[in-house]
Scaffold this motif. Structure first.
Motif, short mmCIF file in Angstrom:
data_model
loop_
_atom_site.label_atom_id
_atom_site.label_comp_id
_atom_site.label_asym_id
_atom_site.label_seq_id
_atom_site.Cartn_x
_atom_site.Cartn_y
_atom_site.Cartn_z
N ARG A 75 -0.19 -13.51 6.63
CA ARG A 75 0.80 -12.59 6.10
C ARG A 75 0.69 -12.57 4.58
O ARG A 75 0.22 -13.53 3.95
CB ARG A 75 2.20 -13.00 6.52
N PRO A 76 1.14 -11.49 3.93
CA PRO A 76 1.13 -11.44 2.47
C PRO A 76 2.00 -12.54 1.88
O PRO A 76 3.05 -12.88 2.43
CB PRO A 76 1.72 -10.06 2.16
N PHE A 77 1.56 -13.11 0.77
CA PHE A 77 2.40 -14.09 0.09
C PHE A 77 3.59 -13.38 -0.56
O PHE A 77 4.70 -13.89 -0.59
CB PHE A 77 1.60 -14.84 -0.97
N LEU A 78 3.33 -12.18 -1.07
CA LEU A 78 4.37 -11.38 -1.72
C LEU A 78 4.34 -9.99 -1.10
O LEU A 78 3.28 -9.37 -1.01
CB LEU A 78 4.10 -11.31 -3.23
N SER A 79 5.50 -9.52 -0.67
CA SER A 79 5.57 -8.21 -0.03
C SER A 79 6.73 -7.41 -0.62
O SER A 79 7.88 -7.87 -0.61
CB SER A 79 5.75 -8.35 1.48
#
Length: 258
Positions: A16-20
């Motif tokens: 998953r993205p670390f920052l979304s």
């Protein structure tokens, strides 16, 4: 190496993205600063924000660690909604280093004390541990001989390098840079970009607002072009600089080349 391997990107990085950032809107009264902004940053990725002044780049960066409050949308860091009531904002900011246009060093503290204050107070390090980290970072940026100096005794480039490693002393998982070279004389810009380039090569997750197009070409994994509070185009450096699609981006790049 600038920081512990425990915070570096690896083959075990989360899918998953670390920052979304999802559908974010930011208003100042009747002025809309951010319009439905969405993008992801993977662990270890270097994302650069470019665009004309007033396009919302710095506002967006400040929203990422809740220095600004958004009106709509969602920002997730490591899967956690930073605007939820259960978010520990102090813990969040410990893991998000930020470097501003101005250096924001404490003028009454030595360089060593500037670097050790937060690790001791917020990370719970002993003074010896914090000073060991600070010494290593100062050595890495060539300023070991300035540890007992005060900010007023340093050049602008030296102050900004110290500001970067002060953020790194907290061992963050992501670094946010808000035009870190904009307040520097041209001859001092290179020394700061060199430190940032080393950091990028070490695998630090970075979100960078910059007007340094050459640096963006060299260091970015992906580039977001913003104008009027919107992301108009996203791509790799080669896509953005060699095959820009949006007319506004083409115009911006022509103006920057003059």
């Amino acid at each position: 190496m600038f920081y512990s391997a425990s915070v570096m990107n690896s083959s075990h990085a989360l899918v998953r993205p670390f920052l979304s950032v999802r559908g974010v809107w930011k208003n100042y009264g009747n002025l809309t600063a951010l319009r439905n902004v969405s993008f992801d940053v993977m662990e270890g990725e270097k994302v650069f924000l470019i665009g004309p002044s007033g396009s919302g780049k710095s506002t967006l960066l400040r929203c990422l660690n809740r220095l600004e409050i958004i009106q709509r949308g969602q920002i997730l860091v490591d899967g956690k909604d930073i605007y939820s009531k259960t978010c520990d904002i102090c813990r969040l900011r410990q893991n998000m280093g930020m470097v501003f246009q101005s250096f924001n060093l404490f003028p009454h503290l030595s360089i060593l004390d500037n670097l050790t204050l937060s690790p001791i107070r917020l990370r719970g390090m002993t003074r010896a541990e914090a000073e060991s980290v600070a010494d290593a970072l100062l050595e890495r940026i060539g300023l070991a001989d300035k540890k007992y100096a005060f900010p007023e005794e340093l050049s602008g480039g030296q102050k900004q390098r110290v500001a970067i490693v002060r953020a790194l002393a907290m061992q963050p998982r992501v670094m946010l840079f808000d035009e870190p070279t904009s307040a520097l004389d041209p001859e001092m810009i290179g020394e700061v970009l060199s430190v940032m380039s080393d950091l990028a090569r070490d695998g630090m997750t970075m979100v960078v607002v910059t007007h340094e197009m050459g640096f963006a070409k060299e260091a970015a994994d992906s580039i977001l072009f913003m104008d009027n509070g919107e992301i108009l185009e996203r791509g790799t450096p080669s896509q953005i600089f060699e095959k820009p699609e949006h007319p506004r981006l083409r115009q911006f790049l022509r103006e920057m080349s003059h």
